[in-house]
Design a protein around this motif. Structure first.
Motif, short mmCIF file in Angstrom:
data_model
loop_
_atom_site.label_atom_id
_atom_site.label_comp_id
_atom_site.label_asym_id
_atom_site.label_seq_id
_atom_site.Cartn_x
_atom_site.Cartn_y
_atom_site.Cartn_z
N PRO A 164 3.98 -22.65 -44.61
CA PRO A 164 4.46 -23.62 -45.23
C PRO A 164 3.45 -24.24 -46.13
O PRO A 164 2.54 -24.34 -46.46
CB PRO A 164 3.22 -24.48 -43.86
CG PRO A 164 2.90 -23.63 -43.22
CD PRO A 164 3.45 -22.37 -42.95
N VAL A 195 12.65 -27.58 -53.50
CA VAL A 195 12.05 -28.15 -52.35
C VAL A 195 12.70 -27.49 -51.25
O VAL A 195 14.12 -27.25 -51.38
CB VAL A 195 12.05 -29.50 -52.37
CG1 VAL A 195 11.53 -29.27 -53.61
CG2 VAL A 195 13.30 -30.03 -52.47
N ASP A 196 11.91 -27.80 -49.93
CA ASP A 196 13.26 -28.25 -48.53
C ASP A 196 13.71 -29.37 -49.05
O ASP A 196 14.46 -30.13 -49.25
CB ASP A 196 12.52 -28.47 -47.39
CG ASP A 196 12.85 -28.73 -46.00
OD1 ASP A 196 13.38 -29.32 -45.64
OD2 ASP A 196 12.57 -27.61 -45.35
N PHE A 256 3.12 -26.64 -49.12
CA PHE A 256 3.50 -27.82 -49.24
C PHE A 256 2.80 -28.54 -51.30
O PHE A 256 1.71 -27.53 -51.61
CB PHE A 256 3.36 -28.94 -48.48
CG PHE A 256 3.04 -29.08 -47.55
CD1 PHE A 256 4.32 -30.39 -47.10
CD2 PHE A 256 2.92 -28.48 -46.44
CE1 PHE A 256 5.10 -29.81 -45.82
CE2 PHE A 256 2.87 -28.18 -45.11
CZ PHE A 256 4.35 -28.73 -45.07
N LYS A 278 8.04 -30.48 -49.10
CA LYS A 278 7.18 -28.72 -48.81
C LYS A 278 8.81 -28.41 -49.69
O LYS A 278 9.71 -27.97 -50.24
CB LYS A 278 8.16 -29.14 -47.42
CG LYS A 278 7.70 -27.99 -46.86
CD LYS A 278 8.76 -27.56 -45.24
CE LYS A 278 8.18 -26.17 -44.36
NZ LYS A 278 8.98 -25.89 -43.29
N LYS A 297 4.34 -35.61 -50.98
CA LYS A 297 4.30 -34.75 -50.39
C LYS A 297 5.50 -33.75 -50.27
O LYS A 297 6.45 -34.98 -50.03
CB LYS A 297 3.42 -34.68 -49.21
CG LYS A 297 2.78 -33.30 -48.68
CD LYS A 297 2.21 -33.54 -46.99
CE LYS A 297 0.93 -32.27 -47.56
NZ LYS A 297 0.86 -32.68 -46.44
N SER A 320 10.86 -24.68 -50.21
CA SER A 320 11.12 -23.84 -49.69
C SER A 320 11.56 -22.07 -49.70
O SER A 320 11.47 -21.37 -49.73
CB SER A 320 13.03 -24.38 -49.95
OG SER A 320 13.21 -24.10 -50.39
N GLU A 373 14.06 -32.78 -47.99
CA GLU A 373 13.06 -33.24 -49.18
C GLU A 373 14.37 -34.68 -50.30
O GLU A 373 14.89 -33.78 -50.21
CB GLU A 373 12.25 -32.94 -49.24
CG GLU A 373 11.22 -31.87 -49.34
CD GLU A 373 9.76 -33.28 -49.03
OE1 GLU A 373 9.95 -33.76 -48.73
OE2 GLU A 373 9.38 -32.34 -48.00
N ILE A 415 5.07 -18.84 -50.10
CA ILE A 415 6.51 -18.56 -49.73
C ILE A 415 7.91 -17.86 -49.04
O ILE A 415 7.92 -18.11 -49.12
CB ILE A 415 6.98 -19.94 -51.09
CG1 ILE A 415 6.18 -21.41 -51.79
CG2 ILE A 415 8.27 -19.93 -51.56
CD1 ILE A 415 6.03 -21.81 -52.75
#
Length: 409
Positions: free
Chosen positions: A260, A199-200, A262, A341, A339, A343, A203, A255
């Motif tokens: 973007p 994940v980002d 999610f 995001k 949610k 990466s 997050e 990805i």
């Protein structure tokens, strides 16, 4: 003496192809760049080896393969795999349609395959890197096979050199793609599939690892691409588990292109909107002296509770009496719409299969390369990938058996 056949790669597809060719009387040699056969197969299914699945449909494979899979599964399907295993002395059992060796050990299958190769007199050359196959000026019109240390002639060559997916120890380097491209084959873009995602970094994730049943949807911007249900696995930097891996085939390209994407998680998938609203109303009756942590204690996993509160920047020690009804409702709604995001994927080394590969447009119904007689392909090298649950091993058995049989005729 039958035809001389070289099989490149000693994975599931390669061993299967070699056995079917040898059973037809061919003189078969396997070139394997590892120091033993079936290295990746011995790891599959968490070491249990999900051989196939009774619920076998072409729609469980990638879109570009489905039309061809219907034909190939008609030639060699689930019952053929079970019969093949029986011929090797491997007893199988079904777990809700998922077919495993009764031993529960992937090594059982590897041993049975290698024992059959020995019985059939198949020669195996280890630590041998396949380099090229060319038409030759040999008086018999045979193919010239080149390796890192030698070259030889063969009537046919079955390339089962695998994909990019697998641990470093499996030597899954995808070199077969380059070799096939030099032969004029079209190689579709490859991506890791059946894989988890990071994940980002911004997050919030659970401090401890968490496994839980949930529904997870994946969106590109605001558009839902796909959704799955099952046991999710949260780590300190990402998400994994069967539903994530199933969906990965649909989203990994986006990805990798840095678009973007999610993940939208519903921790209460068994509740419809009416039931969840009723549940929230029941919970809101507990708006008293208790803390937020106490309020959520029986609602969900404590690590999930901490994750949601942290993302909302709320202290677990806050008193419920000081939190408005709208804020309390918002907290609970996060359990239906959390949610994250994404990466990047965890990469080829963590993936079970590779999506993309040699275009099926170059391949005949018998797994032959249309532009070069005597060359066949099987297994992960081709643009075929399926869901978790035995579908990718089914493809290995199907393609290997068809290629081995056709080459030996």
């Amino acid at each position: 003496m039958g035809k001389k056949i070289i099989v490149v790669g000693g994975g599931a597809a390669g061993m299967c192809a070699a056995i079917y060719a040898a059973r037809n009387g061919a003189e078969v040699t396997i070139l394997e760049k590892n120091d033993r056969l079936g290295k990746k197969l011995s790891m599959t299914g968490n070491g249990r080896c999900n051989l196939t699945n009774l619920d076998m449909k072409e729609e469980y494979y990638n879109l570009s393969a489905r039309g061809r899979m219907k034909e190939w599964l008609g030639i060699y399907g689930v019952e053929d795999v079970i019969s093949f295993m029986k011929s090797l002395g491997v007893v199988v059992r079904s777990e809700d349609g998922y077919i495993y060796p009764a031993s529960g050990q992937a090594q059982t299958v590897v041993n049975a395959l290698t024992n059959e190769l020995d019985r059939l007199g198949v020669k195996v050359i280890y630590n041998q890197q396949f380099k090229a196959v060319n038409s030759s000026e040999d008086e018999r019109g045979r193919l010239l096979i080149k390796t890192s240390t030698d070259e030889c002639f063969a009537d046919d060559c079955i390339i089962c050199s695998g994909s990019l997916s697998g641990a470093k120890s499996t030597l899954s380097t995808g070199d077969g793609y380059y070799i096939c491209s030099k032969l004029g084959m079209t190689i579709k873009n490859t991506y890791p599939a059946l894989v988890g995602f990071k994940v980002d970094p911004e997050e919030v994730m659970p401090q401890g690892g968490v496994r839980c049943m949930a529904e997870i949807a994946f969106s590109l911007g605001n558009e839902i691409i796909t959704s799955e249900y099952g046991e999710l696995q949260f780590t300190k930097d990402g998400i994994s588990g069967i539903p994530v891996m199933q969906a990965s085939r649909e989203i990994v390209k986006f990805i990798e292109e840095k678009k973007p994407v999610f993940a939208i998680i519903n921790f209460f998938p068994d509740y419809d909107e009416v039931d969840f609203t009723a549940l929230k109303n029941d919970m809101l009756r507990l708006k008293d002296e208790r803390t937020l942590s106490e309020f959520l204690n029986g609602f969900a996993n404590s690590n999930i509770n901490d994750m949601i509160l942290s993302k909302m920047k709320l202290s677990p020690s806050m008193r419920m009496k000081n939190i408005s009804v709208s804020m309390a409702t918002c907290i609970l709604d996060n359990y239906r719409n959390y949610k994250l995001k994404l990466s990047e994927s965890y990469g080829y080394q963590a993936s079970q299969v590779t999506t993309g590969g040699v275009s099926l447009g170059d391949i005949g119904s018998d797994m032959s390369y249309k532009k070069m007689p005597g060359v066949y392909l099987a297994g992960e090298l081709l643009d075929v990938d399926g869901r978790c649950g035995g579908y990718n091993l089914q493809w290995a058995w199907t393609s290997g058996s068809i290629a081995g049989t056709a080459a030996s005729i």
